[in-house]
Write a protein that holds these residues in place. Structure first.
Motif, mmCIF file in Angstrom:
data_model
loop_
_atom_site.group_PDB
_atom_site.id
_atom_site.type_symbol
_atom_site.label_atom_id
_atom_site.label_comp_id
_atom_site.label_asym_id
_atom_site.label_seq_id
_atom_site.Cartn_x
_atom_site.Cartn_y
_atom_site.Cartn_z
ATOM 1 N N LYS A 54 0.832 -1.212 0.000
ATOM 2 C CA LYS A 54 0.000 0.000 0.000
ATOM 3 C C LYS A 54 0.860 1.252 0.000
ATOM 4 N N ALA A 64 0.187 3.905 -1.823
ATOM 5 C CA ALA A 64 -0.599 5.101 -2.174
ATOM 6 C C ALA A 64 -0.744 6.046 -0.991
ATOM 7 N N VAL A 119 -3.385 7.939 0.544
ATOM 8 C CA VAL A 119 -4.851 7.963 0.534
ATOM 9 C C VAL A 119 -5.330 9.150 1.358
ATOM 10 N N ALA A 120 -6.223 9.943 0.799
ATOM 11 C CA ALA A 120 -6.760 11.077 1.555
ATOM 12 C C ALA A 120 -7.530 10.566 2.764
ATOM 13 N N ASP A 121 -7.297 11.155 3.908
ATOM 14 C CA ASP A 121 -8.014 10.730 5.110
ATOM 15 C C ASP A 121 -9.468 11.201 5.098
ATOM 16 N N PRO A 171 -12.531 5.529 4.415
ATOM 17 C CA PRO A 171 -12.144 4.256 5.025
ATOM 18 C C PRO A 171 -10.623 4.130 5.006
ATOM 19 N N ASP A 172 -10.063 3.490 6.025
ATOM 20 C CA ASP A 172 -8.631 3.198 6.019
ATOM 21 C C ASP A 172 -8.454 1.853 5.315
ATOM 22 N N ILE A 173 -7.937 1.905 4.113
ATOM 23 C CA ILE A 173 -7.880 0.699 3.274
ATOM 24 C C ILE A 173 -6.932 -0.334 3.875
ATOM 25 N N LEU A 174 -5.788 0.150 4.341
ATOM 26 C CA LEU A 174 -4.805 -0.773 4.910
ATOM 27 C C LEU A 174 -5.392 -1.508 6.116
ATOM 28 N N GLY A 221 2.713 -2.058 4.447
ATOM 29 C CA GLY A 221 2.182 -0.702 4.515
ATOM 30 C C GLY A 221 3.305 0.318 4.509
ATOM 31 N N PHE A 222 2.936 1.554 4.313
ATOM 32 C CA PHE A 222 3.897 2.650 4.344
ATOM 33 C C PHE A 222 3.495 3.624 5.439
ATOM 34 N N ALA A 223 4.470 4.334 5.947
ATOM 35 C CA ALA A 223 4.175 5.381 6.921
ATOM 36 C C ALA A 223 5.082 6.567 6.627
ATOM 37 N N LYS A 227 1.248 1.858 13.792
ATOM 38 C CA LYS A 227 0.510 1.574 12.558
ATOM 39 C C LYS A 227 0.561 0.093 12.213
ATOM 40 N N LYS A 271 -2.968 -1.673 12.069
ATOM 41 C CA LYS A 271 -3.423 -2.030 10.728
ATOM 42 C C LYS A 271 -3.067 -3.481 10.374
HETATM 43 O O1 C5P Z 1 -2.160 6.420 8.712
HETATM 44 P P1 C5P Z 1 -1.330 6.701 7.526
HETATM 45 O O2 C5P Z 1 -2.058 7.380 6.405
HETATM 46 O O3 C5P Z 1 -0.016 7.382 7.807
HETATM 47 O O4 C5P Z 1 -0.924 5.228 7.051
HETATM 48 C C1 C5P Z 1 -0.161 5.036 5.933
HETATM 49 C C2 C5P Z 1 -0.468 3.689 5.337
HETATM 50 O O5 C5P Z 1 -1.866 3.406 5.395
HETATM 51 C C3 C5P Z 1 -0.101 3.653 3.876
HETATM 52 O O6 C5P Z 1 0.295 2.355 3.531
HETATM 53 C C4 C5P Z 1 -1.408 4.061 3.200
HETATM 54 O O7 C5P Z 1 -1.482 3.609 1.853
HETATM 55 C C5 C5P Z 1 -2.433 3.398 4.100
HETATM 56 N N1 C5P Z 1 -3.725 4.105 4.169
HETATM 57 C C6 C5P Z 1 -4.840 3.512 3.610
HETATM 58 N N2 C5P Z 1 -6.068 4.139 3.688
HETATM 59 C C7 C5P Z 1 -6.183 5.313 4.311
HETATM 60 C C8 C5P Z 1 -5.052 5.929 4.893
HETATM 61 C C9 C5P Z 1 -3.845 5.289 4.796
HETATM 62 O O8 C5P Z 1 -4.730 2.425 3.035
HETATM 63 N N3 C5P Z 1 -7.379 5.901 4.365
#
Ligand code: C5P
Length: 228
Positions: free
Chosen positions: A93, A95, A97-99, A125-128, A148-150, A163, A167
């Motif tokens: 992951k 990407a 992703v907009a929170d 939604p938090d996809i990860l 995942g990435f941070a 995280k 996650k």
């Molecule tokens: O919480 P944060 O955005 O820093 O977490 C980063 C990781 O979570 C990334 O791998 C990002 O792609 C994933 N992410 C996600 N969905 C979100 C927010 C972050 O998959 N809504």
């Protein structure tokens, strides 16, 4: 790479920034270039994997030899990822992703009127996290392996490990985006890789492609260790 260590593996990579529409001509996005995710997809392709790239807004064209699924919003990215999970061995992951997304998406271009305008945003939604939950839902579901990435500006290690736990990732790749030569838009990256037991490796400044190669080596040994 002679021996194709990822042959037969189905790898799903997300890359780029999501685009959250306000009206037909306006949107919210972020500085993600997509380069780290592209490098990971290319490296997996060259290691013999069957790669699907779920691609948001990026600065460059995606690599050849991978299946590309273009998405706009976090909601679309969520759906594109979740429906492929049963047929995926590894998810990366990368990407941004907009929170949040605008609560309402105007059907027509918004007109200016008042001196100020308040845009109401709601959580995406938090996809990860959804991937981690899907994986732990059914006992014995050992796939996909989740990376995942941070991107952090403070407390890199603590935030990364938080995280990883929250996650339910197998690996977290953390970078301090305030460091020069790391993070958004740059050609190079500097990352720390964490697993359930803490720091696995500090990867010094190198091209995103070289970082990707090292990440696959770490992920491959993680997957092999899980098997044995
Ligand atoms: O919480 P944060 O955005 O820093 O977490 C980063 C990781 O979570 C990334 O791998 C990002 O792609 C994933 N992410 C996600 N969905 C979100 C927010 C972050 O998959 N809504």
């Amino acid at each position: 790479i002679g021996e194709k260590p990822l042959a037969g593996k189905r790898v799903l990579v997300t890359a780029g920034g999501t685009v959250e529409r306000i009206d037909p001509v306006r949107y919210i996005t972020n500085d993600s270039s997509g380069k780290m995710g592209f490098a990971i997809a290319e490296s997996a392709r060259d290691r013999g994997a069957e790669v699907t790239l779920i691609c948001g807004r990026t600065d460059a064209a995606p690599p050849n030899g991978v299946r590309v699924v273009k998405v706009d919003s976090a909601m679309e990215m969520h759906d594109a990822v979740m429906k492929r999970l049963p047929n995926t061995d590894v998810v990366v992951k990368a990407a941004a992703v907009a929170d949040y997304r605008p609560l309402h998406r105007a059907a027509h271009k918004m007109k200016k009127s008042n001196e100020s305008l308040t845009l109401e945003l709601v959580r995406n939604p938090d996809i990860l996290q959804a991937i981690g939950e899907w994986k732990s839902e059914a006992a014995g579901r050992d796939k996909p392996y989740v990376i995942g990435f941070a991107a952090e500006t403070t407390d890199l290690e603590k935030n990364a490990i938080d995280k990883l736990i929250r996650k339910k990732c197998d690996l977290i790749v953390a970078n301090d985006v305030t460091e020069s030569g790391a993070g958004f838009g740059t050609e190079t990256n500097i990352v720390n890789v964490y697993g359930a037991l803490g720091l696995i490796e500090r990867i010094p400044q190198m091209t995103k492609r070289a970082v990707a190669e090292r990440l696959w080596e770490l992920a491959q040994s993680g997957m092999n260790a899980a098997k044995s």
